[in-house]
Write a protein that holds these residues in place. Structure first.
Motif, short mmCIF file in Angstrom:
data_model
loop_
_atom_site.label_atom_id
_atom_site.label_comp_id
_atom_site.label_asym_id
_atom_site.label_seq_id
_atom_site.Cartn_x
_atom_site.Cartn_y
_atom_site.Cartn_z
N HIS A 24 25.10 89.46 -31.71
CA HIS A 24 25.72 88.62 -31.63
C HIS A 24 24.67 87.26 -31.30
O HIS A 24 25.50 86.06 -31.54
CB HIS A 24 26.76 88.18 -30.64
CG HIS A 24 27.99 89.53 -31.13
ND1 HIS A 24 29.24 88.39 -31.11
CD2 HIS A 24 28.46 90.43 -31.03
CE1 HIS A 24 30.03 89.77 -31.75
NE2 HIS A 24 29.86 90.40 -31.11
N CYS A 47 34.68 86.78 -35.21
CA CYS A 47 34.81 86.05 -34.72
C CYS A 47 33.87 85.17 -34.03
O CYS A 47 33.12 84.21 -33.67
CB CYS A 47 35.64 86.27 -33.26
SG CYS A 47 35.34 87.04 -32.33
N GLY A 48 32.50 86.20 -34.06
CA GLY A 48 31.44 85.27 -33.83
C GLY A 48 30.42 83.90 -34.99
O GLY A 48 30.04 83.41 -33.85
N SER A 200 33.97 91.34 -33.40
CA SER A 200 34.40 91.20 -32.16
C SER A 200 34.03 90.25 -31.17
O SER A 200 32.75 89.90 -31.89
CB SER A 200 35.24 92.15 -32.00
OG SER A 200 34.85 93.28 -30.55
N CYS A 201 34.22 89.74 -30.62
CA CYS A 201 33.71 88.60 -29.58
C CYS A 201 34.18 89.56 -28.20
O CYS A 201 34.69 90.25 -28.17
CB CYS A 201 34.78 87.59 -29.36
SG CYS A 201 34.41 86.43 -30.69
#
Length: 201
Positions: A24, A47-48, A200-201
């Motif tokens: 990330h 979503c990053g 995912s974040c």
């Protein structure tokens, strides 16, 4: 099997790919899928990169978008017994066409198996109300995608060839002949997001 995304991604022989998570902090997360020559075949942005929760994009080796994947939220999710994900591809006119839906039953209890995660295609090709299901446990990288007749479609694992143990950010996926590889990677992208991994974040 009928290609779900494109016949370009259906091979006459079994293929083995390596899935590598992207950090990330460097490039927004997601993952890349490489072949035996370490050439990128697919990549998934989460979503990053996109800035939207529960929205993913599957891309080909040229970074062209193949699938837009979205989780259904809001009122629909609150009233449903399942968490639903839909994967769309764009036709030549730019409109979205549903390729497959994945549903995971909501559960209050932790489970060590992905029981009940099922996938339907549109139009539905099977005689059941689902065409594929997940068997095993994705976070442990010990799971399979099986069709409604019980045939193995793809296998996800940490050890595939010559007993090589991969790092926690790498795992294998082997995909059977005739199976749409982009479809399989799209399913992996959803599982990755469901379990709060690289997309995912």
């Amino acid at each position: 099997m009928v290609p779900l995304v494109s016949k370009l991604y259906c091979s006459s022989t079994e293929v083995v790919y390596v899935v590598r998570k992207r950090p990330h902090v460097i490039n927004g997360g997601g993952f890349v899928v490489t072949n035996c020559d370490q050439k990128v075949v697919f990549s998934v942005d989460g979503c990053g990169i996109l800035g939207k929760a529960e929205e993913l994009i599957l891309r080909d080796e040229r970074r062209d978008a193949l699938l837009l994947i979205r989780g259904k939220g809001g009122i629909f999710e609150a009233l449903s017994f399942n968490k639903i994900w839909n994967a769309y591809r764009y036709d030549f006119q730019g409109s979205k066409k549903l390729v497959f839906s994945l549903r995971k039953p909501k559960s209050c209890l932790p489970v060590d198996k992905d029981t009940g995660i099922r996938i339907t295609t549109k139009p539905n090709l099977g005689k059941k109300d689902w065409d594929f299901e997940i068997s095993g446990y994705f976070p442990g990288k010990e799971c399979s995608i099986i069709d409604s007749q019980g045939n193995l479609v793809a296998q996800i694992g940490k050890n595939k060839k010559a007993g090589v143990l991969l790092s926690k950010d790498l795992y294998y996926v082997s995909i059977k002949p005739g199976i749409d590889q982009a479809f399989v990677v799209g399913v992996i992208a959803i599982l990755d997001n469901i379990y709060g991994e690289s997309t995912s974040c």
